[in-house]
Structures are given as C-alpha cells and as structure tokens.
Design a protein around this motif. Structure first.
Motif, PDB file in Angstrom:
ATOM      1  N   SER B 103       0.833  -1.197   0.000  1.00 26.23           N
ATOM      2  CA  SER B 103       0.000   0.000   0.000  1.00 26.23           C
ATOM      3  C   SER B 103       0.870   1.251   0.000  1.00 26.23           C
ATOM      4  N   ARG B 104       0.254   2.307  -0.449  1.00 29.54           N
ATOM      5  CA  ARG B 104       0.948   3.582  -0.533  1.00 29.54           C
ATOM      6  C   ARG B 104       1.464   4.036   0.828  1.00 29.54           C
ATOM      7  N   GLU B 105       0.675   3.830   1.853  1.00 27.27           N
ATOM      8  CA  GLU B 105       1.060   4.309   3.185  1.00 27.27           C
ATOM      9  C   GLU B 105       2.311   3.588   3.667  1.00 27.27           C
ATOM     10  N   LEU B 106       2.278   2.287   3.476  1.00 29.10           N
ATOM     11  CA  LEU B 106       3.418   1.487   3.904  1.00 29.10           C
ATOM     12  C   LEU B 106       4.684   1.920   3.170  1.00 29.10           C
ATOM     13  N   ILE B 109       6.052   5.166   4.499  1.00 30.60           N
ATOM     14  CA  ILE B 109       6.769   5.059   5.768  1.00 30.60           C
ATOM     15  C   ILE B 109       8.219   4.652   5.519  1.00 30.60           C
ATOM     16  N   TYR B 110       8.386   3.656   4.658  1.00 29.65           N
ATOM     17  CA  TYR B 110       9.753   3.181   4.430  1.00 29.65           C
ATOM     18  C   TYR B 110      10.541   4.123   3.530  1.00 29.65           C
ATOM     19  N   PHE B 112      10.337   7.241   3.663  1.00 31.76           N
ATOM     20  CA  PHE B 112      10.819   8.264   4.582  1.00 31.76           C
ATOM     21  C   PHE B 112      12.069   7.773   5.304  1.00 31.76           C
ATOM     22  N   PHE B 166       7.637  13.434   9.139  1.00 26.27           N
ATOM     23  CA  PHE B 166       7.003  12.366   8.366  1.00 26.27           C
ATOM     24  C   PHE B 166       5.666  12.817   7.797  1.00 26.27           C
ATOM     25  N   ALA B 167       4.952  13.603   8.594  1.00 26.16           N
ATOM     26  CA  ALA B 167       3.641  14.071   8.127  1.00 26.16           C
ATOM     27  C   ALA B 167       3.785  14.891   6.850  1.00 26.16           C
ATOM     28  N   PHE B 169       6.198  14.754   4.757  1.00 29.83           N
ATOM     29  CA  PHE B 169       6.670  13.881   3.688  1.00 29.83           C
ATOM     30  C   PHE B 169       5.524  13.056   3.118  1.00 29.83           C
ATOM     31  N   GLU B 170       4.730  12.536   4.027  1.00 29.83           N
ATOM     32  CA  GLU B 170       3.626  11.689   3.576  1.00 29.83           C
ATOM     33  C   GLU B 170       2.650  12.492   2.742  1.00 29.83           C
ATOM     34  N   ASN B 171       2.370  13.671   3.211  1.00 31.36           N
ATOM     35  CA  ASN B 171       1.449  14.528   2.488  1.00 31.36           C
ATOM     36  C   ASN B 171       1.938  14.770   1.073  1.00 31.36           C
ATOM     37  N   ILE B 173       4.283  12.921  -0.608  1.00 29.15           N
ATOM     38  CA  ILE B 173       4.563  11.745  -1.427  1.00 29.15           C
ATOM     39  C   ILE B 173       3.279  11.049  -1.880  1.00 29.15           C
ATOM     40  N   PHE B 179       4.859   7.924  -7.573  1.00 30.84           N
ATOM     41  CA  PHE B 179       5.484   7.281  -6.426  1.00 30.84           C
ATOM     42  C   PHE B 179       5.234   5.774  -6.404  1.00 30.84           C
ATOM     43  N   LEU B 180       3.973   5.406  -6.578  1.00 33.32           N
ATOM     44  CA  LEU B 180       3.636   3.984  -6.480  1.00 33.32           C
ATOM     45  C   LEU B 180       4.348   3.165  -7.541  1.00 33.32           C
TER      46      LEU B 180
END
Lengths: 1025, 187
Positions: B103-106, B109-110, B112, B166-167, B169-171, B173, B179-180
């Motif tokens: 998943s995109r979220e996972l 995280i990595y 980052f 991270f927040a 970055f996540e926003n 990415i 990205f995916l």
C-alpha cells in the motif's frame, strides 16, 4: 503487547470472545500492511492465530462452522491465487525489460499483456459460441451454396495468391461471416447459431467496455486525486525521480542524466518563468506546422479513399487482376501511411519548439487522429463500396428476371437446356430457381436456341456477381487483410529500423568519418507513446472487424504473442532508453482512455452497418432477414412464451422507452451535478489548504514574537522539550499507517485558525502571569518524570499493573490536585483554546508555543497523568477496531471536532459494544505514558475518529464555557469514578461492561463529571512536559 | 515445489503469505535469491528458523539493487540493527514493502526512512543534499543543490520548521503520481 491481549480473552462471554476472535482475525488480515519488522509480524501473527484457534472452538457451533467455512474459502482462494499467478505470462521477460529501461518502457509491455488477456477472452467467446458450434454441428463444407466455392473459382482456390488475399478456401471458411449457416437451430441440441452470432458480436463490445472501464476506475483510484496542479515540483523531482526498478548500468546512467536534466529544467523554469523568444516567428512556425499536419492528415484520408475506389473500379473493369491490384493496394497503403506519417509528424513537431512534454502530447494526439482517420476512411470507403454493390445487385436482379420472364415466354423449346443450365449451377440463388420453375411451368415450348444461350450467359454472370457480393465477408476480409499487412509492416519496421540500424551503428561506426553512435543514425529509441498508440490502433481494427470475421480476435492473440517476443527482443538488443521520460502511472490511464475512445469509435461503424444495411441474401447467419437485429425479435416471437413477447412489446413501446430515456437523462444530469459540486468542494479544500499554509507561516512569525517576550521561560524547558519531541516523533512514525493517511491535511483545517492565533497572543501575555503563580509550585521532576520513566521501561506484560501502581502512588496527591484545579480555574477558558490548538497542530513550533502557554497548570496536570492512563484505555479500547472503517469519516470529522471532541466521546460512545486491544493501541498507550505529546496526538486522533455522526452537532458547541466551573464542583465525583476504574482494571473481563454501566449511570447523574475528566485530560495532554 | 527438498513448512509459507504481499512461489524464489547470495552461509532448510544474517555488502550487490543510488539506505532501513545486516525475514520484508501490491502508506513510511540518512526522523537539509547528490551523482553545482533543497523544503514543509517531518513527507509523497510505480522493485 500480546500478553496484554491474552489477558483479555480469558472470558466466557461468547459475544466478547467472538469479537475478540474477529479482532484477531483483523490483525491477521491486515498484518502485512503494518510497518513492523518481519520477526514481530510473525510473532504477532502466530499469537493471533493461536488465540483464534483456542477460542474459536468455544463458540457456538454455527459460528464455528461459519468460521471454518470462511477459513476453507480463504485457503482455497489462496491456492487458486497461487495457481493463477503461475499462469501470468512473460513475468520474467517484463522484469528484465523493467530493469533495463525502467517503468516507462515496461508499461508498454504490461499494456500489451493486458490487451493479450482481453483478446484471449474475446477469442474464447467467439470460439466457444460461434466457431466451434458451427464446425461441429453446422452443415459441413460444400453442402450448401454459401459454403461452396463457386466452380469457376475452384481451380484457383488453392493458389497462393488467392489464399494470400484471403480468397478461395479461406473465404469459404469459418474465418468469415459468409460461411455461417442460416439454419435457425443446428445440431441435435438445437443450438441457435444465428442468435448466438448476434449476441456474441454484441458481447464482444460489452465485455471490452466493462473491462476497460473497470480497469480505468481501478487505476484512477490508485492514482488519487488529480495531482496535476499541486505544487510539489521540486519535491517530486527529488523524491520520486528514481525508478527503483532500474537494475542495468546503462539505464541507470541515462536515468541519472534524465534526472539532472529534469532538475535543471525545473531550476530554469523557476528562475525565469517566462521566455521571450521572438513570438511572431514562433507563432507563424506553429501555424505552419499545424497546417502541414492537417494537410498530411487530409492527404492520407484522401489516398485511402482513392485507393479503395480505384480497386473497386479495377475490379469492375478487369476480370483478371494481378496480385498487387487485387486488394493489397488498400491495406499496404494504409499500413505505409501508419508507418510513415508519425515520423513526419515528429519532424514537423520540431518546427514548433514546444516544451518536450507538450510536443509529446501533440504528437500523440496527432497520431491518434491519423490512425482514426485511416480506419474511418477505410471503413467508410468499404461501406460505400458495399452500398454501391447492393443497388446494382437488386436492380439488375429484377430487371433480369423480368427480362427472362418476358423473353422465355415465346421461346420455350430449349427449356430443357435452360433447366440443365440451372441445375449445373446449383449453388445459385433459390429465388432464381423458383423463377426457373415458374418458367418451366409457363413456358409453352417454342424458342430459338441462340437467344436462350445468350440469355443463360447473362444469367450466369449475374448470379455469379450476386454470389460474390457477400458484403459482410468482404468487410471481414478487408479487416483481416489489414491486420495481417500491419503485422508484416511492424515486423519489417522492427527489423529494418531497429535491428539493421543497430547493426550498422555498432559495426560501421569505426570505419565512418563521424561517430554513428552519438551523431546521426544513433540507436533506435523505444518510443513508448507511439508504440502504445499502435497497439491501440491494432486493437481498434480487431473491434471493427470482429463481427464480420469471428476469428479476428484469435488472429490478434497470435499477433500479440509474436509482437511481445519480437518487441522485447528488439528492445533488449538494439534500442536505447527513451530520452523523454514518459510518466508511467499517469499514462496508464491515458492509454486506457485512448483505448476506450478507440473502442467507442470502432464500435460505431459496426453498429452502423448492422443497423443500416440489409444482410446479404445468400450468405451468413442472417440471410433472408430484413435487418440483422431482427434475429432478436424473431427469437422472442417464436421461441419465448407468448406473455414474454407481449411484455417485450410493451417494454419497447414508446410509452416505456421515452420515460426510461428521460429517467436516464435525469440521472445523468443528477450525477453530473453531484460531480460538479464535489469538484467545487475539492477546489475549496485545496484553497483552504493553501491559505492554511500561508497561515502557518504567519504563525511561525507570531510564535517567534511570543518567544521573544518570554525567552527564559522557553529556555528552561529545553531539555524536556527535546526529549519529548523525539519520542513523539518516533511514536508517530512507528504507529501503523491506516489512521495516518491524510492526517496532515486535517491538521490544517480552517476552523481553528482564528482560535489558535488568538491563543498565541494570549499566551504571550499570560506567560508573565503564569510564571508568578506557578513559580513555587510542584514542577519537580520527582512527580512528573517518575511515572513517565517507569512506564517507559516496564515490559509490556506488566504494563497494566504498573498503571495501577502508579495510580496508587499518586492517589495521596489528590488534594494537591484539587488545589491545583482551583488555582487553575481562572485559566479554564483559555485552556480550552490551547487544548484545541494543541491537539490539532502537531508540529514543532506550536509545541514551543504551547509550552509557554500552558506552563501554569502543569504541576497538577502532571500529577493527574496516572489518571489519564486509565481514562484513555476506556476511550480507546473499544473504538479502535472501528478505526479502520472510520478512517474516512474520521478524517473529515477531525476537522470539525478538534479538541472539543473529548466530551461527546466520553458521553455518548459509552454504549459502544466492547472491542479489543490492538497492537497499535497498546503502543499508543505506552506513548501516552511516555509523554503527553504523543498522547495528545494519538488521543486526539482516536477521539476524533470515533465520534459518531450523531454527536457531531454536539461537537461543534464549544466546551470551554462550562469547564472552569465544573472543574471545581465535581472533582470528588471524578475521584470516585477513577476508583471504579481501578477496580475495573483488576478485573479485565468485566471491565468493559461495568465501565459502560458506570458510564450510563454517570451520564445520568452528572454530565459535569465527565466534563471534568475531559478537561483535565485536555490539560494534561496539552501540558506537554 | 513439494517434491523437492522442503525449505519451509506449509505453516511457515502460510505465515509469510499473511505477512507479506507475496505468493508461495515468490517466497520460495526469494529464498532462492537469498541463498544464492551466500550459498555457504544460508541453509536450504528454513523449517526451524536458523539464525543467519547476511551483511549489507552482499545484499547490495543484487542486480535489483546494484544500480540504485539509495541501495545502502534501503538495506539499512530494513535491518533491525540499522547496520544493514539482513536476516531472511527482513529480506522478505524489504521486498514485500517494495512489491507492486504494497500500500501507498506502507511505502511512504519506508521511503521516509530511506531518505532519512541521519535517522533523526526528520528530513533536513543535510538529508536532502545527500539524496540529491546520490541521485545526480554530484553533477549539480553546490548552488543548484542548495536551491533545490531550499525549494523542496519550502514546498513540503507545512509547519515551517525548515525540515520535513514524516507528516510533511507523507502529504507530499502520497500526491505524487509516480510514487507507487517507481518505488517498486520486482523480484
């Protein structure tokens, strides 16, 4: 963590047990998305499985069966998936290409494979429902007239050139429409071939549409919202630039170069947003280029039309045609155009001097228009030809018949010869045969043999032309021919343009005066976009011709296989990666959109032909019908019960159709309106985001000002601060992801903007005051730090008990706490604001701000920390499982609820059925203990996502007015409630229930007590030490 | 699969399938690859969870990672000790996160973690500079690097602390269209 779970499942309440098991299963299902190291995942998984196994049996029998069934299903699906994966073709090949050329080039091959899959299904559809039944049960070759090669063609039926132009045996085979019998039911089972033919023809389109749309929907779901106008140009160029698939040094090098170019480009664009070349020249050049393109488009269309026309004329004039003249002219010309024109467009595009990305887009659009123009002009020309064939046929037929009739009356004595003539050409039209019979009857038997022979010659000729005019077969032949020629040209172009060129460049570069590899011919580039377009064009041909030539999809499958191998070979041996990086993910949907467009446009001519033209009278499954689709009404009328046809006639009457259409339009309008409003909201949210960002920057300045006013105060907090920052950061990163998506957006909702700013101002002024009042108060690390440390270092299993311990140790301090509350009263109102602010903003500067703002109540807040430890399991525990479902809701709600959500949560959500501890929750548990920052973040997040829609109105009413009053008045109630918590914690199983009961009770008794809890927790949370 | 030597028990394979995005075949293939890296170190029989770790230098030489400018970081961020020594579990984990279906979220995280060179849980200027230099093989001038870093931080930094949490970055990415598809290694 897991001991913690275990403790909870020693229960005999089936409901609870069931939910626990459900929860464990959820863990099992989602474990792969957790960002944990594998060892931990495996351990948790094992434990969860054990728990499920252990307790599942205790449940009622039906539930046991249910779960066993579900398990079995899961296992089966996994096995099935494992098997299916084995059959995905070309995985290794594509991987190799990916590693050489990155995701862009690979996307072409993946697209090819996907098309291959579609064609397989189409082949199965046509093969199983049309071709096989016809072969097995249909009349065998040579039995009926439409399945027999005419005698005068028989001699040349096996010649290569006849076969090559798909005549002879091929023409009278299952390849084409004309071969299929018109018998309504074939075989012993009574298979309705004509009906199947029609339905499959339609199903081919329907299936293609559905599969395309589904794929598109899936893709667009993956690629989130339209990100085109987001302004992360630099970030993306840095963080998303590298293609992790690349595993080949050459490709890595060229990718590196491309990235450098890309970044430089961005820098240049940033530095000077506008360019100032001589605009007039540029515009005129572009106009010229467009004119050239249009001219070449028009030219290609004209040429195709001309060629079709000419071939038709040639056919009429000369009975004997050369191989070239016969038909290849058309398809060769079309293929030549499709090969040459794109390169010409590329040359023209150089005139225009667009940005490479724009020019690529232009190029694609032009090539697509060209391909479409080709296909369309071809099909229109063909249909035109069909059109001209048919009137001639019918008029000549009638004229001839009447002529025959009139003439044959006086001349009847050579009747026998006439009849024999007719019988020799027995494959002829039955209508004529009957006429002959009539003739036979009416003739009186006097004639001159000369005229008769004349007449029969004429007759022969006419019938032959009639025989040949199976226009559906003709169209099918043309399409198949086009497809074949296209394949040959593709192969030739790969060999010539890529392979030979590669060879020349490689081996002749030494003995040439310039560097062949880098200057002129170079190595061929793999042009992704054009190649994809070619695939789309190819698929378009298939859709266009599939109705008239049922074997076309099968042929296409073969073609795609060949193409796959040839292309991948060519790419790996003699191509270099494309300089222009074509965005893979976005282009995916782009390809599909073009394919959809193509499908629609290719369907139109077929549908048009079906609706407009009369099917050939003497060949094909629909011969003898007025229209092809009459087969449906015929079947309905003859094979369905009477009531059905009645219903059908009602349904198709204008009375029903018109309202239905109206309804459809209304629906479309409605959906469109919704889409528009969503778009509007989307835009608005984006605007808010942007203003929020500027606001953030403002806040930073304000914060700096606030810090200037209280520099020492900020100074003394430094060490603590840093520590907590680190831990909170860690916690937030290590927490599982589901909840975190989009969290940032939510942090910046506009609702709180005003408040937070106000708070800053206030905090600046209050700091002095607070320093005075709090100076002597308990800021000692003995109280504050102790619980924190303990919790931090206690192993998970002892977690709960330690909580209680702390609780107990802290109890004596309560009086102090009460005092603290009283002293803190005056800040109550303000604190509400601060709290809200804090919960929402997780970022560093605000923390600093906060520290200065909330220092006052800190001493008593810290003492309360143990209390919070127990409060928050209550808050969190039962809602966590819902969390994932509610992420969506929670996200949007978070915006509104902010810090205010505390009260509604504790009041209204107590009725929630108990749920279970999750790993991440426990983690958050820990982090609360560790430091209040983390607690704030998580606590806030949990709370916010759990709020039910019902409570939403409540959330919006500000909480702050009542807080300060209730604080003092109800502190004893609050104490009693915490006592109960202690109890409850000792006895885990009843905990939830008693909690719930108590919650209800408490709710009735005094709402204020909860308020107190809440405000205190708020304070604690915000105190951040 | 079955008639050869057993590498994993069915249970293990099942557990791996639950914990990763891989199929049975892929897990076995991964084991093959892992084994290939150091045939004398890695046992063929994994039924009793042997404790075996491969050093970073070996893993980084896999063709899948060899050309990747962030290869060391990738391996380091997936190793539990942070030094890049990967057990088979971590090895599987790494490719699971980098697989197509994660998943995109996972992945975010990595990603980052990978870009956070100094492991301070923020992407600061230093991290960005390192990222850029690896990406471009130091072809950009220092001024250009400076500009790009500054611009990137400006774009994605929501809280104005001059580094990316991270927040942030996540926003950033999760909105990136590529990205995916690019944060993905096919094994």
């Amino acid at each position: 963590i897991n001991d913690y779970m275990d403790e909870r499942v020693d229960s005999n309440d089936p409901e609870e047990m069931f939910q626990n098991i459900q929860y464990q299963k959820e863990i099992i299902a989602n474990i792969r998305t957790r960002p944990w190291p594998m060892r931990r995942k495996l351990k948790v998984l094992k434990q969860a499985r054990e728990i499920v196994l252990k307790y599942e049996g205790r449940l009622t029998r039906t539930r046991g069966y249910q779960t066993a069934g579900a398990d079995l299903l899961k296992k089966l699906s996994r096995v099935l998936y494992n098997i299916v994966v084995l059959f995905i073709p070309w995985e290794v090949r594509i991987k190799k290409i990916e590693s050489h050329f990155g995701s862009g080039v690979a996307s072409y091959f993946i697209f090819l494979r996907w098309l291959f899959g579609i064609n397989i299904v189409l082949t199965i559809m046509t093969g199983a429902f049309i071709v096989l039944p016809e072969l097995l049960a249909g009349a065998p070759f040579g039995t009926t007239r439409s399945k027999t090669i005419p005698k005068e063609h028989l001699a040349s039926a096996q010649d290569l050139d006849t076969i090559w132009s798909l005549g002879g045996y091929l023409q009278y085979s299952v390849l084409f429409y004309g071969y299929y019998g018109r018998v309504r039911k074939i075989g012993s089972a009574g298979y309705r071939l004509p009906l199947a033919y029609f339905l499959v023809g339609m199903a081919v389109f329907a299936y293609s549409f559905i599969i395309l749309l589904r794929k598109m929907a899936k893709n667009s779901r993956l690629s989130l919202a339209s990100a085109s106008d987001e302004n992360f140009t630099f970030c993306w160029r840095v963080f998303c630039a590298w293609d992790y698939l690349i595993g080949n040094p050459e490709a890595a090098e060229s990718k590196g170069a491309a990235i450098v170019n890309n970044i430089r480009e961005a820098i240049v664009e940033e530095q000077e947003k506008k360019k100032d070349t001589s605009l007039a020249v540029l515009i005129s050049l572009r106009i010229l280029a467009n004119i050239l393109v249009l001219l070449s488009l028009a030219g290609s269309i004209y040429i195709i039309y001309f060629v079709v026309d000419r071939s038709q004329k040639l056919e009429q004039e000369k009975p004997e045609l050369t191989l070239w003249e016969k038909n290849e002219v058309v398809s060769v010309v079309v293929s030549l155009i499709t090969m040459i024109a794109p390169s010409a467009f590329e040359l023209v595009a150089q005139l225009e001097m667009y940005h490479p990305r724009t020019s690529l887009r232009f190029q694609l659009a032009r090539v697509l228009v060209l391909y479409l123009g080709n296909l369309y002009s071809l099909i229109i020309a063909l249909l035109d030809k069909v059109n001209s064939m048919r009137p001639e046929l019918s008029t000549s037929n009638t004229v001839r018949i009447s002529f025959l009739a009139t003439i044959s009356q006086p001349e009847a004595d050579s009747l026998s010869t006439l009849v024999s003539d007719i019988s020799t050409s027995e494959h002829r039209n039955s209508a004529i045969a009957t006429i002959a019979m009539v003739l036979d009857v009416t003739n009186s038997g006097r004639s001159s043999s000369g005229t008769i022979s004349n007449q029969t010659a004429l007759f022969e000729k006419n019938t032959r032309s009639q025989q040949e005019q199976c226009w559906e077969t003709y169209v099918g032949q043309e399409m198949l021919k086009l497809s074949i020629i296209d394949m040959i040209f593709t192969v030739a172009s790969i060999l010539l343009i890529d392979f030979i060129r590669g060879l020349v460049v490689r081996y002749l570069s030494d003995c040439c005066c310039w560097d062949l590899e880098s200057k002129f011919p170079e190595y061929g580039e793999f042009k992704i976009a054009e190649n994809v377009l070619h695939l789309i064009y190819n698929q378009g041909m298939i859709w266009m011709g599939a109705f008239f030539s049922p074997c076309l999809p099968a042929f296409n499958v073969l073609k795609l296989i060949g193409l796959m191998y040839l292309r991948s070979w060519a790419v790996l041996t003699c191509n270099v990666p494309h300089q222009q990086v074509f965005r893979a993910s976005r282009s995916n949907n782009f390809y599909l959109a073009m394919l959809l467009f193509m499908l629609f446009l290719c369907m139109l001519p077929t549908i048009f032909a079906i609706v407009r033209y009369r099917p050939s009278q003497h060949c094909g499954p629909f011969s003898g019908q007025e229209k092809i689709y009459d087969i449906i009404s015929e079947t309905v009328a003859s094979d369905f019960p009477l009531w059905f046809s009645k219903v059908m006639s009602y349904v198709t009457s204008p009375v029903v159709v018109l309202p239905a259409l109206l309804l459809l339009f209304m629906l479309i309008y409605y959906l469109q309106a919704i889409a528009r409003s969503l778009k509007f909201t989307n835009n608005q949210l984006r605007m808010q985001l942007q203003t929020e960002r500027t606001d953030d920057k403002k806040k930073v300045f304000q914060m700096a000002a606030a810090r200037l006013q209280a520099p020492e105060a900020a100074g003394d907090k430094k060490p603590d601060q840093q520590e907590s920052d680190v831990t909170s950061q860690e916690a937030s990163i290590h927490t599982p992801s589901p909840r975190r998506n989009g969290s940032v957006t939510n942090f910046q909702s506009p609702v709180r903007r005003g408040n937070s700013i106000r708070t800053i101002a206030q905090s600046a002024s209050r700091t002095d005051l607070s320093r005075g009042s709090v100076a002597g108060s308990v800021r000692s690390p003995a109280v504050t730090v102790l619980p924190k440390h303990r919790l931090e270092h206690i192993p998970n299993s002892k977690h709960v008990t330690s909580n209680i311990m702390i609780k107990k140790t802290i109890r004596p301090i309560h009086p102090v706490e009460a005092a603290g509350i009283i002293t803190a009263q005056s800040y109550g109102g303000r604190r509400g604001h601060t709290t809200r602010y804090v919960i929402v903003n997780e970022h560093e500067p605000r923390k600093k701000l906060l520290r200065s703002a909330t220092r006052i109540p800190r001493h008593y807040l810290m003492e309360e920390s143990a209390e919070i430890l127990e409060l928050y399991p209550r808050n969190i525990k039962r809602y966590t499982p819902q969390e994932e479902e509610e992420v969506e809701e929670g996200k949007s709600r978070r915006r509104m609820s902010l810090g205010k959500a505390h009260r509604p949560r504790s009041l209204s959500d107590l009725h929630q059925p108990p749920h279970f501890y999750i790993g991440d929750r426990v983690e958050s548990h820990m982090s609360v203990a560790k430091d209040s920052h983390a607690a704030r973040g998580k606590y806030g997040a949990h709370v916010e996502s759990y709020v039910k829609p019902k409570t939403r109105p409540k959330l919006e009413t500000p909480l702050t007015e009542s807080d300060s009053a209730s604080l003092a008045s109800s502190s004893d109630q609050q104490n009693s409630s915490t006592d109960q918590y202690i109890q409850v914690i000792h006895n885990k199983e009843r905990y939830l229930k008693s909690d719930a009961k108590q919650g209800k009770l408490a709710k009735k008794k005094s709402k204020t007590s909860f308020d107190v809890n809440v405000t205190e927790s708020n304070d604690l949370v915000s105190s951040n030490v | 699969m079955g008639n050869k030597q057993t590498i994993f028990t069915d249970e293990q394979l099942d557990a791996y399938q639950d914990c990763t995005f891989f199929t049975r075949k892929e897990i076995l293939r991964l084991h093959g690859r892992y084994h290939e890296l150091a045939p004398h170190l890695v046992p063929m029989d994994y039924t009793n969870d042997p404790d075996c770790k491969l050093p970073l230098a070996l893993i980084v030489n896999m063709p899948e990672l060899k050309e990747n400018p962030f290869r060391n970081r990738i391996v380091e961020s997936f190793s539990e000790d942070g030094m890049g020594n990967l057990s088979f579990n971590e090895f599987v984990d790494m490719f699971s996160v980098l697989s197509e279906t994660a998943s995109r979220e996972l992945k975010a995280i990595y990603a980052f973690k990978i870009y956070d060179f100094n492991v301070d849980n923020y992407l600061c200027k230093e991290d960005l500079e390192k990222t850029l230099n690896r990406l471009t093989k130091e072809e950009l001038t220092p001024e250009e690097v400076e500009l790009v870093c500054q611009k990137s931080i400006e774009e994605a930094d929501l809280d104005g602390d001059n580094k990316l949490s991270f927040a942030d970055f996540e926003n950033m990415i999760t909105r990136a269209p590529d990205f995916l598809s690019t944060f993905h290694i096919r094994i």
